[in-house]
Design an enzyme around this catalytic site. Structure first.
Site, mmCIF file in Angstrom:
data_model
loop_
_atom_site.group_PDB
_atom_site.id
_atom_site.type_symbol
_atom_site.label_atom_id
_atom_site.label_comp_id
_atom_site.label_asym_id
_atom_site.label_seq_id
_atom_site.Cartn_x
_atom_site.Cartn_y
_atom_site.Cartn_z
ATOM 1 N N SER A 139 -21.347 42.368 91.155
ATOM 2 C CA SER A 139 -21.291 43.534 92.033
ATOM 3 C C SER A 139 -21.962 44.723 91.378
ATOM 4 O O SER A 139 -21.955 44.873 90.143
ATOM 5 C CB SER A 139 -19.821 43.854 92.295
ATOM 6 N N TYR A 163 -10.758 45.516 88.822
ATOM 7 C CA TYR A 163 -11.633 44.631 89.613
ATOM 8 C C TYR A 163 -13.039 44.630 89.008
ATOM 9 O O TYR A 163 -13.629 43.584 88.751
ATOM 10 C CB TYR A 163 -11.678 45.100 91.076
ATOM 11 N N LYS A 167 -15.563 41.589 87.002
ATOM 12 C CA LYS A 167 -16.976 41.237 87.247
ATOM 13 C C LYS A 167 -17.767 41.357 85.947
ATOM 14 O O LYS A 167 -18.572 40.495 85.606
ATOM 15 C CB LYS A 167 -17.583 42.154 88.315
#
Ligand code: UDP
Length: 359
Positions: A139, A163, A167
């Site tokens: 992302s 989060y 990644k």
């Protein structure tokens, strides 16, 4: 209350399909927003499913067959072992993971457990079965608050929430496993802001609970599920003061995965390579709302609020590397994104399910 109806498209966790030239590809998270569109694009590109049981099928107009495995939690290594023991996969596209930024702040261990432990399980089982080709959903969040735009793949990486850190960590894990074993070929795809839906209107984004992202929220206001959109900040140094992002049509994004797969199989030395998937254009919150109002004919009432903590001001992609090396370029603009998002919303105002009493 309307009766609950089955989703048009399978919502099981994993999908198995046969891509392009007969390679068997496992798609984890194949029933999610981007996963389902990618599975569909692969099928429409002429791929043939392998012999997994199909729990649900999509409308015939979309594809002849919708191949799905029974739901599998990637933290369940035994279940993964069984899947890999029964089929020889040539590659994996790994979407499965939790993705709500706010939730990750409150439940970091849930995110580390799901996203990181799940990925490690998957990588271990892949390695044990000699499947060493991977496309991973990363992302643009790994750029944090970029010092300049457009973001190129060489920028320093950072994360502002758990989060984002999952990644970032998974990207690093992938780089490490390639260093330890050069047989691995890995493509990390950094998504910018996926929006829109398949033009058929049969699949789209259906977040559970309160939507965190802009366009699902706008969509829910348009169908009357929410009274107004809260705009997080109108004092940024942008044309209209609202935050700028690189919105990309989910079908373009899905096509980016097909290009990545083609690269994995074209015989080139890939190593562990990273590509941005965006349009290279920045659009503000107010511009996006105006485009959606035009596409839907609905007015979106706005409430201006303060900045959302952790939000960057302007983020958009440099797309040069993906264009050059993946031969991929986004085709659609915000007009098509809003048109297709509204088509999906008006056909499915409650997404795949009936109204949620807690909604
Ligand atoms: N945004 C907003 N209201 C919302 C959700 C998002 O104003 O209810 C803004 C947000 O501040 C950002 C842009 O819309 O400027 C895109 O936010 P989103 O969460 O969709 O993507 P991200 O910030 O993760 O790139």
């Amino acid at each position: 209350m309307r009766p609950k109806r089955p989703p048009a498209i399978s919502r099981s966790l994993s999908e198995s399909l046969r891509a392009g030239d007969g390679e068997d590809v496992l798609v984890t998270g194949g029933a999610g927003y981007i996963g389902s569109h990618t599975v569909l694009q692969l099928l429409l590109a002429g791929s043939r499913p392998s012999s997994w049981t199909t729990s649900r099928t999509p409308p015939r107009s979309l594809s002849r067959e919708w191949p799905s495995l029974p739901g599998i939690d990637i933290r369940d290594k035994e279940a993964l072992e069984k899947v890999f023991a029964s089929t020889t996969f040539d590659a994996v596209i790994h979407f499965a993971g939790l993705k709500a930024v706010g939730e990750s702040v409150h439940k970091p261990l849930l995110y580390y457990n799901n996203n990181i432990i799940g990925t490690i399980n998957l990588l271990e089982v892949m390695s044990a079965h000699g499947c060493k080709k991977l496309v991973f959903s990363s992302s643009a969040t790994v750029y944090g608050w970029p010092k300049e735009v457009p973001c190129t793949e060489e920028f320093d990486l950072s994360a502002t929430n758990p989060y984002g850190r999952t990644k970032l960590f998974i990207e690093e894990i992938c780089r490490d496993i390639h260093i330890s074993d050069p047989d691995w070929s890995i493509i990390l795809l950094r998504y910018f802001n996926p929006v829109g839906a398949h033009p058929s209107g049969h699949i789209g984004e259906d977040p559970r609970g309160f939507p965190n992202n802009l366009m699902p929220f706008v969509q829910q206001v348009a169908v009357g599920r929410r009274p107004a959109l809260t705009v997080f900040g109108n004092d940024y140094s942008t044309n209209d003061g609202t935050g700028v992002r690189d919105y990309i049509h989910v079908v373009d994004l899905s096509d980016g995965h097909i290009s990545a797969l083609q690269k994995l199989f074209d015989g080139s030395e890939i190593g562990c390579e990273v590509y941005n998937l965006g349009t290279g254009k920045g659009t503000s919150v107010l511009e996006m709302v105006a485009a959606f109002e035009k596409a839907s004919g609905k007015e979106i009432p706005l409430v201006i609020a303060g900045r959302r903590p952790g939000d960057a001001e302007i983020v958009y992609a440099s797309t040069a590397k993906a264009e050059k090396e993946l031969h991929w370029k986004a085709k659609y603009g915000i007009e098509e994104m809003c048109r297709d998002q509204w088509n999906w919303a008006s056909m499915n105002p409650w997404g795949y399910g009936c109204p949620d009493p807690a909604d």
